[in-house]
Design a protein around this motif. Structure first.
Motif, short mmCIF file in Angstrom:
data_model
loop_
_atom_site.label_atom_id
_atom_site.label_comp_id
_atom_site.label_asym_id
_atom_site.label_seq_id
_atom_site.Cartn_x
_atom_site.Cartn_y
_atom_site.Cartn_z
N GLY A 11 0.84 -1.17 -0.14
CA GLY A 11 -0.07 -0.17 -0.08
C GLY A 11 0.65 1.44 -0.07
N ILE A 12 0.10 2.42 0.11
CA ILE A 12 1.01 3.63 -0.02
C ILE A 12 -0.21 4.74 0.62
CG2 ILE A 12 -0.12 4.54 -2.23
CD1 ILE A 12 3.09 5.39 -2.56
N TYR A 13 0.65 5.74 1.38
CA TYR A 13 -0.36 6.98 1.55
C TYR A 13 -0.27 7.74 0.29
CZ TYR A 13 -1.08 11.58 3.40
OH TYR A 13 -1.58 12.75 3.56
N PRO A 14 -1.31 8.14 -0.10
CA PRO A 14 -1.29 8.91 -1.44
C PRO A 14 -1.56 10.56 -1.34
CG PRO A 14 -3.56 8.34 -1.00
CD PRO A 14 -2.68 7.69 0.34
N GLY A 15 -1.29 11.21 -0.04
CA GLY A 15 -1.65 12.58 -0.07
C GLY A 15 -0.35 13.38 0.21
N GLY A 16 -0.50 14.54 0.09
CA GLY A 16 0.61 15.46 0.21
C GLY A 16 0.88 16.26 1.61
N LEU A 17 -0.25 16.14 2.29
CA LEU A 17 -0.41 16.68 3.87
C LEU A 17 0.46 15.78 4.59
CD1 LEU A 17 -1.55 18.80 5.68
CD2 LEU A 17 -3.26 17.26 6.12
N LEU A 18 1.44 16.52 5.25
CA LEU A 18 2.45 15.72 6.39
C LEU A 18 2.30 16.27 7.51
CD1 LEU A 18 5.55 15.20 3.90
CD2 LEU A 18 3.81 13.66 4.36
N GLY A 19 2.94 15.74 8.67
CA GLY A 19 2.95 16.13 9.90
C GLY A 19 4.63 16.16 10.27
N ASP A 20 5.10 17.30 10.81
CA ASP A 20 6.28 17.39 11.42
C ASP A 20 6.09 17.70 12.89
OD1 ASP A 20 5.95 19.91 11.78
OD2 ASP A 20 7.68 20.56 10.47
N GLU A 21 7.22 17.60 13.67
CA GLU A 21 7.24 18.03 15.08
C GLU A 21 6.50 19.29 15.36
OE1 GLU A 21 11.41 19.20 14.28
OE2 GLU A 21 9.82 17.84 13.05
N HIS A 22 6.24 20.10 14.70
CA HIS A 22 5.68 21.51 14.80
C HIS A 22 4.37 21.68 14.57
CE1 HIS A 22 9.71 22.72 15.77
NE2 HIS A 22 10.13 22.47 14.69
N GLY A 23 3.76 20.57 13.62
CA GLY A 23 2.38 20.85 13.08
C GLY A 23 2.18 20.24 11.88
N ILE A 54 -5.36 6.17 4.50
CA ILE A 54 -6.24 7.28 4.90
C ILE A 54 -6.25 7.67 6.36
CG2 ILE A 54 -7.55 7.29 2.63
CD1 ILE A 54 -9.96 7.11 4.46
N TYR A 55 -6.26 9.09 6.65
CA TYR A 55 -6.18 9.48 8.28
C TYR A 55 -7.45 10.11 8.69
CZ TYR A 55 -1.04 8.13 7.97
OH TYR A 55 0.19 7.44 7.77
N ARG A 56 -7.94 9.77 9.75
CA ARG A 56 -8.99 10.36 10.37
C ARG A 56 -8.96 10.83 11.77
NH1 ARG A 56 -14.53 7.80 7.54
NH2 ARG A 56 -14.03 8.77 5.29
N SER A 57 -9.26 11.64 12.41
CA SER A 57 -9.10 12.03 13.84
C SER A 57 -10.21 12.31 14.63
CB SER A 57 -8.27 13.23 13.67
OG SER A 57 -7.89 13.84 14.97
N ALA A 60 -13.44 15.43 20.54
CA ALA A 60 -14.68 15.88 21.22
C ALA A 60 -14.68 17.23 21.71
CB ALA A 60 -15.31 14.82 22.30
N THR A 61 -13.56 17.75 22.23
CA THR A 61 -13.45 18.92 22.97
C THR A 61 -12.53 19.91 22.39
OG1 THR A 61 -11.86 18.57 24.49
CG2 THR A 61 -13.99 17.98 25.23
N ALA A 62 -12.02 19.79 21.16
CA ALA A 62 -11.07 20.59 20.36
C ALA A 62 -11.55 20.25 18.89
CB ALA A 62 -9.75 20.36 20.62
N PRO A 63 -10.92 21.19 18.11
CA PRO A 63 -11.12 20.59 16.58
C PRO A 63 -10.08 19.57 16.18
CG PRO A 63 -10.57 23.28 16.83
CD PRO A 63 -10.44 22.44 18.06
N ALA A 64 -10.64 18.62 15.42
CA ALA A 64 -9.92 17.31 14.98
C ALA A 64 -8.94 17.81 13.88
CB ALA A 64 -10.80 16.34 14.75
N LEU A 65 -7.81 17.13 13.56
CA LEU A 65 -7.07 17.28 12.39
C LEU A 65 -7.97 16.75 11.36
CD1 LEU A 65 -4.09 15.27 13.89
CD2 LEU A 65 -4.33 17.70 13.62
N PRO A 66 -7.48 17.58 10.32
CA PRO A 66 -8.22 17.37 9.02
C PRO A 66 -8.02 15.61 8.62
CG PRO A 66 -6.25 18.65 8.52
CD PRO A 66 -6.26 18.40 9.85
N GLN A 67 -9.09 15.23 7.70
CA GLN A 67 -8.94 13.99 6.98
C GLN A 67 -8.05 14.25 5.91
OE1 GLN A 67 -12.28 11.55 5.43
NE2 GLN A 67 -11.62 12.54 3.72
N THR A 68 -6.93 13.17 6.04
CA THR A 68 -6.05 13.39 4.84
C THR A 68 -5.93 11.82 4.11
OG1 THR A 68 -3.89 13.82 4.12
CG2 THR A 68 -4.25 13.20 6.27
N LEU A 87 -7.52 5.76 12.40
CA LEU A 87 -8.25 6.47 13.35
C LEU A 87 -7.33 7.04 14.57
CD1 LEU A 87 -11.38 4.20 13.65
CD2 LEU A 87 -10.77 6.21 12.04
N GLN A 88 -7.04 8.27 14.57
CA GLN A 88 -6.15 8.76 15.52
C GLN A 88 -7.19 9.40 16.79
OE1 GLN A 88 -4.25 11.53 12.14
NE2 GLN A 88 -3.04 11.48 14.05
#
Length: 328
Positions: A11-23, A54-57, A60-68, A87-88
């Motif tokens: 398999g592969i992650y097909p997106g361009g959105l990435l996370g680093d240690e800052h965001g 794919i990643y989903r987050s 309940a009490t804060a904005p979730a990370l966007p689906q990617t 599922l994060q």
């Protein structure tokens, strides 16, 4: 309860959105769904069961990370291609209220398009964009795996359920023993795999001539040192959920192809011995091919969707190794 089995999958992650240690790092150019779908077709070739990650987050009490990635539905065009769903758990209070229901809802929503469910993202890595930084993540991991497996089996889906982790180089790291204290029979019965995210020669340089040895050592330690500390049985498969090598300054594109081939052949050579049932590459495309950070250039494609040499290397390795790994 018998574990779900699917044979070896790529398999592969097909997106361009990435996370680093800052965001989060957003791609400088948006995904081109047509070109990404074409690239996935080329990579998959005749290999059945190819996975799109794919990643989903949940929060309940804060904005979730966007689906990617967004628009992932367009990437399931080929027969047998299914979703590798992550599922994060990102609830900042650590409260589990609503978490199990969220997990079940995600499984029901994807239904037959689902190939696997990974509960939590790197729960033993204490970094801001990863679940290991969130209180209550161990409890969420156990509860989420049980909920996902219950829903998968109630619906009769051909999907596996597990979680992932990063290598632990500290023999006194508390994660695995702490998980072992929570790993009751329902959790162990629900567990179809344990994923490993590892990036040899990315964060800790490894001489090229020792790369295969280093990768083999990490795989061996994960199976024989880490998992036993949590009481995870030897018949639970290991799955490589994220592996990659970025290009950039002092990281030439042809070296990316060589590293990919070395690591993937090491995984394949030890799949039978260590019970490895899959490999997913991170990632298909760069977030920013002119960026200076390690995290900008993990792609097999540049940010304009043109291929680097590693793209053809992965395509060729899938075609070569897939039939052998399915037969082993």
């Amino acid at each position: 309860m018998a574990r779900q089995r699917q044979g070896f999958t790529f398999g592969i992650y097909p997106g361009g959105l990435l996370g680093d240690e800052h965001g989060l790092l957003h791609p400088v150019r948006p995904d081109d769904p047509v070109r990404i779908a074409e690239a996935l077709d080329l990579l998959q070739g005749d290999e059945p069961g190819f996975r799109v990650r794919i990643y989903r987050s949940f929060a309940a009490t804060a904005p979730a990370l966007p689906q990617t990635p967004e628009g992932w539905e367009a990437y399931l065009g080929r027969a047998g291609r299914k979703v590798d769903l992550v599922l994060q758990f990102r609830e900042p209070t650590g409260s589990l209220a609503g978490w199990a229901a969220y997990v079940r809802t995600q499984v029901r929503e994807l239904g037959g398009r689902l190939g696997s469910v990974q509960v939590c993202e790197e729960p033993n890595a204490d970094l801001p964009v990863l679940d290991g930084s969130v209180p209550g993540v161990l409890e969420a991991l156990v509860e989420g795996v049980v909920a996902a497996a219950d829903e998968v089996r109630a619906l009769g889906l051909d999907a596996t359920v597990g979680f992932n982790a990063v290598p632990s180089f500290d023999p006194d790291a508390p994660f695995w023993p702490a998980l072992g204290k929570l790993a009751d029979r329902p959790f162990l019965d629900a567990l179809d795999y344990v994923g490993l995210d590892f990036f040899p020669d990315v964060f800790h340089p490894v001489p090229a001539e020792r790369l295969a040895e280093a990768a083999a050592w990490v795989l061996h330690a994960f199976r024989h040192t880490d998992l036993p500390k949590a009481g995870i049985p030897a018949d639970v498969p290991i799955r490589i959920c994220e592996n990659g090598w970025p290009t950039g300054p002092d990281r030439p594109e042809d070296a990316q192809a060589r590293v990919l081939e070395t690591v993937l052949r090491t995984v394949a050579d030890r799949a039978g011995e260590l019970g490895i049932d899959g490999y997913t590459l991170f990632a298909l495309r760069d977030a920013d091919s002119s960026g200076g950070s390690l995290f900008h250039r993990f792609g097999l494609l540049r940010d304009d969707h043109t291929p680097k040499p590693a793209f053809d290397a992965y395509r060729r390795l899938i075609a070569e190794l897939g039939p052998k790994l399915r037969e082993s």
